[in-house]
Design an enzyme around this catalytic site. Sequence first.
Site, short mmCIF file in Angstrom:
data_model
loop_
_atom_site.label_atom_id
_atom_site.label_comp_id
_atom_site.label_asym_id
_atom_site.label_seq_id
_atom_site.Cartn_x
_atom_site.Cartn_y
_atom_site.Cartn_z
N GLY A 154 8.58 72.59 20.72
CA GLY A 154 8.15 71.37 20.75
C GLY A 154 9.20 70.49 19.65
O GLY A 154 10.14 70.86 19.57
N ARG A 155 8.47 69.54 19.11
CA ARG A 155 9.45 68.68 18.00
C ARG A 155 9.96 69.60 16.94
O ARG A 155 11.32 69.57 16.90
CB ARG A 155 8.49 67.69 17.45
CG ARG A 155 7.74 66.45 18.36
CD ARG A 155 7.24 65.50 17.35
NE ARG A 155 6.66 64.49 18.21
CZ ARG A 155 5.44 64.55 18.77
NH1 ARG A 155 4.58 65.26 18.67
NH2 ARG A 155 4.88 63.32 19.38
N ILE A 156 9.12 70.59 16.25
CA ILE A 156 9.75 71.33 15.31
C ILE A 156 10.65 72.45 15.85
O ILE A 156 11.58 72.59 15.34
CB ILE A 156 8.51 72.02 14.62
CG1 ILE A 156 7.88 70.91 13.74
CG2 ILE A 156 9.09 72.99 13.51
CD1 ILE A 156 6.46 71.47 13.20
N ARG A 177 5.45 77.67 26.71
CA ARG A 177 4.56 77.98 27.77
C ARG A 177 4.87 77.15 29.10
O ARG A 177 4.29 77.10 30.17
CB ARG A 177 3.34 77.71 27.15
CG ARG A 177 3.00 76.48 26.71
CD ARG A 177 1.64 76.39 25.99
NE ARG A 177 1.21 75.05 25.39
CZ ARG A 177 0.05 75.07 24.37
NH1 ARG A 177 -0.75 75.86 24.40
NH2 ARG A 177 0.18 73.92 23.98
N ILE A 231 6.69 79.48 10.58
CA ILE A 231 6.56 78.20 9.85
C ILE A 231 5.57 77.47 10.76
O ILE A 231 5.23 76.49 10.69
CB ILE A 231 7.75 77.49 9.76
CG1 ILE A 231 8.51 77.31 11.13
CG2 ILE A 231 8.47 77.90 8.52
CD1 ILE A 231 7.91 76.39 12.16
N ALA A 232 4.69 78.15 11.52
CA ALA A 232 3.58 77.72 12.47
C ALA A 232 2.36 77.95 11.76
O ALA A 232 1.92 77.03 10.92
CB ALA A 232 3.82 78.40 13.77
N ARG A 233 1.51 78.65 12.19
CA ARG A 233 0.24 79.01 11.71
C ARG A 233 0.25 80.55 11.36
O ARG A 233 0.76 81.38 11.88
CB ARG A 233 -0.93 78.66 12.51
CG ARG A 233 -1.31 77.04 12.44
CD ARG A 233 -2.03 76.64 11.13
NE ARG A 233 -2.11 75.49 11.12
CZ ARG A 233 -1.43 74.45 10.46
NH1 ARG A 233 -0.47 74.69 10.07
NH2 ARG A 233 -2.11 73.00 10.25
N GLU A 262 -4.77 82.78 4.49
CA GLU A 262 -4.36 82.05 3.71
C GLU A 262 -5.46 81.32 2.87
O GLU A 262 -6.42 80.89 3.52
CB GLU A 262 -3.42 80.92 4.24
CG GLU A 262 -2.81 79.83 3.50
CD GLU A 262 -1.85 78.99 4.02
OE1 GLU A 262 -1.80 77.84 3.94
OE2 GLU A 262 -1.16 79.35 5.00
N HIS A 280 3.40 77.95 1.74
CA HIS A 280 3.05 76.96 2.69
C HIS A 280 3.72 75.51 2.16
O HIS A 280 3.19 74.60 2.00
CB HIS A 280 1.59 76.71 2.81
CG HIS A 280 1.40 76.13 4.26
ND1 HIS A 280 0.06 76.37 4.88
CD2 HIS A 280 1.95 75.03 4.92
CE1 HIS A 280 -0.03 75.66 6.12
NE2 HIS A 280 1.02 74.84 5.98
N GLY A 282 6.01 73.96 4.13
CA GLY A 282 6.62 73.26 5.33
C GLY A 282 6.94 71.67 5.11
O GLY A 282 7.70 71.12 5.37
#
Length: 313
Positions: A154-156, A177, A231-233, A262, A280, A282
Site C-alpha cells: 500500500g502507501r507505506i 493480496r 511497522i504494521a500492527r 502492546e 511505536h 512510526g
Amino acid sequence: MRLLITRPLPDQVMQAAAARFEVTARASTQPLSDAELRAALTDYDVVLPTLGDLFSAQVFADVTPRAKLLANFGVGYNHIDVAAARAAGIAVTNTPGAVTEATADVALTLMLMTARRAGEGERLLRAGAWQGWHPTQFLGAMVSGKTVGIIGMGRIGKAIARRCHYGFGMEVIYHNRSQTEAGLPARQLPLEQVLQADFVVIAVPGGPATRHLINAETLAQMQPHAILINIARGDVIEEAALVAHLAAGKIAGAGLDVYEREPQISPALMQMQNVTLLPHLGTAVEKVRVDMGMMALQNLIAHLEGGTLPNAV
C-alpha cells in the site's frame, strides 16, 4: 455538536477543534476504560479516538448510541469493529496518507539498526563496557545491495520500497493480496517467495484478516541470515513463534516498532541482543501528528456540515 477527544493532541489541532465543536478533551494518555468507551458513544455526538480505544462489537451492543462518527486518529483502525459500528449507525474514518513517509522512515531505521547491531553497540557503550575498536567487533550485515521483501504494498509499502531501491540499491520483491504496481523496479511474488528475502518488512493493515499472518509456518520459510521488520500492527506476528525462531537461530534478527500485546513487551524479546525494540515511533513526528489531527478534524467537519466524509472506512 459535542466532541470527545480521547487523548491529548497537538495544540494546533485542539485549537482548530475548539473553533468548530464543543470539545471535551481527556488529559490521560491511556486508552478509554470500558465505562468510558460506553459513555463516549452515549454522551457525545462525535468522537476522535485512537489506538487502544477498543470499540468492540460488545461495546456497541451495550448502548443506544448518540454518537454518529468515530473519526480515528491514525491510519490503522483494527481497534474499532467497523461492521458493528456501521450496524449501530456510526460511521468510521481514519487518517491515511499523513503517516506514510514517517512510518517508512522508521522501517529503514529498524533495518539499519538491526543489521548493523546499533542498539547492541549503544547498550555496550552506555554501560561503560566498550574497550575500543577492534577488527572483529560487532560485525553486522550490509543493507545496500540486498533483497527486501515487502508484505503489503500500500502507501507505506511503496514508500519503503522507494527508499530501499533508490537509496540502498536493494532488489525489491513484494507480496500483496491484490495485483498492484509498485511504481519502481520490483516483482510481485507469492508470500513464500517474498519470505526468502534478506530483509522481510511487514506493512499490511491490522485486523482479523492479517492476525498472526507471520507465524511458525511462515517464519520457517525465512532464511537463517534474514531479518524481520514490523511497522504494521503487533498482532500480525505471533510473538511466541518469533521468540522461538530467534532463540533457535532460525532467523538472524528482528526490528519491531509494534507488539502483539502492546504496551506489554515479551520478556524474552527484551533479553535478545539481536532484536531492535522501539516504542511505536512510526508516526512520532510533530508535523505528522498535526497532519493526522487535522485530517481527523476534516472528517468531523464534513460530518458537521452534512458533507461526504473524506476518509470513510
